[in-house]
Scaffold this active site. Structure first.
Site, PDB file in Angstrom:
ATOM      1  N   GLY A   1       0.786  -1.246   0.000  1.00 59.58           N
ATOM      2  CA  GLY A   1       0.000   0.000   0.000  1.00 59.58           C
ATOM      3  C   GLY A   1       0.808   1.281   0.000  1.00 59.58           C
TER       4      GLY A   1
ATOM      5  N   GLU B   1       4.111   4.436   5.399  1.00 59.74           N
ATOM      6  CA  GLU B   1       2.931   3.557   5.386  1.00 59.74           C
ATOM      7  C   GLU B   1       1.742   4.290   4.779  1.00 59.74           C
ATOM      8  OE1 GLU B   1       1.752   0.833   5.324  1.00 59.74           O
ATOM      9  OE2 GLU B   1       0.928   0.030   7.174  1.00 59.74           O
TER      10      GLU B   1
ATOM     11  N   ASP C   1      -4.762   2.185  10.865  1.00 61.26           N
ATOM     12  CA  ASP C   1      -6.151   1.919  11.204  1.00 61.26           C
ATOM     13  C   ASP C   1      -6.177   1.509  12.689  1.00 61.26           C
ATOM     14  OD1 ASP C   1      -8.881   1.399  10.717  1.00 61.26           O
ATOM     15  OD2 ASP C   1      -8.519  -0.580   9.935  1.00 61.26           O
TER      16      ASP C   1
ATOM     17  N   GLY D   1      -3.748   0.146  14.227  1.00 62.39           N
ATOM     18  CA  GLY D   1      -2.399   0.392  14.742  1.00 62.39           C
ATOM     19  C   GLY D   1      -1.609  -0.890  14.962  1.00 62.39           C
TER      20      GLY D   1
ATOM     21  N   LEU E   1       1.634  -1.408  12.435  1.00 64.01           N
ATOM     22  CA  LEU E   1       2.788  -0.559  12.684  1.00 64.01           C
ATOM     23  C   LEU E   1       3.385  -0.779  14.066  1.00 64.01           C
ATOM     24  CD1 LEU E   1       4.301   1.914  11.210  1.00 64.01           C
ATOM     25  CD2 LEU E   1       2.613   0.578  10.019  1.00 64.01           C
TER      26      LEU E   1
ATOM     27  N   LYS F   1      -6.579   6.907  10.444  1.00 58.86           N
ATOM     28  CA  LYS F   1      -7.972   6.683  10.869  1.00 58.86           C
ATOM     29  C   LYS F   1      -7.960   6.587  12.389  1.00 58.86           C
ATOM     30  CE  LYS F   1      -9.992   3.731   7.297  1.00 58.86           C
ATOM     31  NZ  LYS F   1     -10.518   2.378   7.034  1.00 58.86           N
TER      32      LYS F   1
HETATM   33  P1  IMP Z   1      -3.912  -1.715  11.070  1.00 55.83           P
HETATM   34  O1  IMP Z   1      -2.987  -2.802  11.501  1.00 55.83           O
HETATM   35  O2  IMP Z   1      -5.322  -1.969  11.515  1.00 55.83           O
HETATM   36  O3  IMP Z   1      -3.429  -0.337  11.453  1.00 55.83           O
HETATM   37  O4  IMP Z   1      -4.020  -1.841   9.504  1.00 55.83           O
HETATM   38  C1  IMP Z   1      -3.278  -1.139   8.641  1.00 55.83           C
HETATM   39  C2  IMP Z   1      -3.364  -1.775   7.267  1.00 55.83           C
HETATM   40  O5  IMP Z   1      -4.702  -2.146   6.940  1.00 55.83           O
HETATM   41  C3  IMP Z   1      -2.975  -0.768   6.231  1.00 55.83           C
HETATM   42  O6  IMP Z   1      -1.598  -0.854   5.969  1.00 55.83           O
HETATM   43  C4  IMP Z   1      -3.805  -1.170   5.038  1.00 55.83           C
HETATM   44  O7  IMP Z   1      -3.108  -2.119   4.281  1.00 55.83           O
HETATM   45  C5  IMP Z   1      -5.037  -1.798   5.622  1.00 55.83           C
HETATM   46  N1  IMP Z   1      -6.175  -0.859   5.633  1.00 55.83           N
HETATM   47  C6  IMP Z   1      -6.744  -0.266   6.703  1.00 55.83           C
HETATM   48  N2  IMP Z   1      -7.762   0.524   6.368  1.00 55.83           N
HETATM   49  C7  IMP Z   1      -7.854   0.441   5.022  1.00 55.83           C
HETATM   50  C8  IMP Z   1      -8.716   1.075   4.055  1.00 55.83           C
HETATM   51  O8  IMP Z   1      -9.621   1.887   4.354  1.00 55.83           O
HETATM   52  N3  IMP Z   1      -8.476   0.734   2.765  1.00 55.83           N
HETATM   53  C9  IMP Z   1      -7.505  -0.118   2.372  1.00 55.83           C
HETATM   54  N4  IMP Z   1      -6.662  -0.712   3.243  1.00 55.83           N
HETATM   55  C10 IMP Z   1      -6.839  -0.435   4.551  1.00 55.83           C
HETATM   56 MG    MG Z   2      -0.455  -1.032   4.396  1.00 53.18          MG
END
Ligand code: IMP
Ligand code: MG
Length: 190
Positions: free
Chosen positions: A51, A107, A111, A113, A116, A139
């Site tokens: 991404g 990144e 979302d 977290g 990361l 987000k």
């Molecule tokens: P986290 O571990 O929940 O912070 O997820 C982060 C990862 O989820 C990001 O690197 C994205 O690959 C994916 N992601 C989260 N939200 C979205 C979205 O709205 N669209 C597309 N990918 C998302």
């Molecule tokens: Mg990603």
């Protein structure tokens, strides 16, 4: 596979959330900020695949201090699911040694977290000189684990977005803007 259905993304595009122009303007600002902060310092940008790839290539064009790049592939989402499991798998590790180096993780979106936070913990064990996060989208309302974001592009609401590196079932990463998916009108490719 119905390629026509995939190609007609306008059928499930609820709105353009961030235009190409606004993305590029903000990325230029972030690049200038990083240039100032790392003047006369060694710098390694680590892009989280897949991404972050559009963001990395545009961002580095605005960093006018010498820097290197490397890539890491992580998965935290099951195919087709929206929720982060909190489980993170390294699909591809770095090629470089980050010991005693200034590192910025690049990144697409933070979302929950979990992704990361896990990557930061792993990379800290390798003793970089410094380790910061540069995220295009935040987000914040979805956060489950705190992560320190040094460079943030945009705060966004809890909507599923795609384009500019972010995928919808692996497609549409090529779009130059960030769009919101109309989940009532979208069905995954068959
Ligand atoms: P986290 O571990 O929940 O912070 O997820 C982060 C990862 O989820 C990001 O690197 C994205 O690959 C994916 N992601 C989260 N939200 C979205 C979205 O709205 N669209 C597309 N990918 C998302
Ligand atoms: Mg990603």
């Amino acid at each position: 596979m119905n390629l026509e259905k995939i190609a007609n993304y306008k059928n499930f595009l609820a709105e353009v959330l961030i235009s190409e122009e606004d993305l590029q303007a903000r990325i230029a600002e972030l690049g200038e900020q990083i240039t100032t902060d790392y003047k006369n310092e060694d710098l390694l940008l680590i892009c989280i695949l897949r991404g972050g790839v559009m963001f990395l290539t545009d961002l580095m064009r605005h960093i006018s201090t010498p820097h290197m790049i490397d890539f890491m592939a992580i998965s935290s989402y099951g195919a087709g699911t929206r929720e982060s499991t909190g489980q993170v798998r390294i699909n591809m590790d770095l090629g470089s040694d980050i010991f005693d180096r200034n590192v910025i993780l690049v990144e697409d979106i933070i979302d929950s977290g979990h992704t990361l936070s896990a990557v930061m913990s792993l990379l800290e064990t390798r003793n970089p000189k410094s380790l910061k996060i540069c995220a295009l989208l935040d987000k914040a309302s979805r956060r489950e684990v705190e992560v320190p974001i040094e460079y943030r592009g945009f705060d966004i609401d809890d909507k599923f977005v795609f384009g500019y590196g972010l995928d919808l079932d692996e497609y549409h990463r090529d779009l130059p803007f960030i769009g919101v998916v109309d989940l009532d009108k979208y069905t995954p490719p068959d």
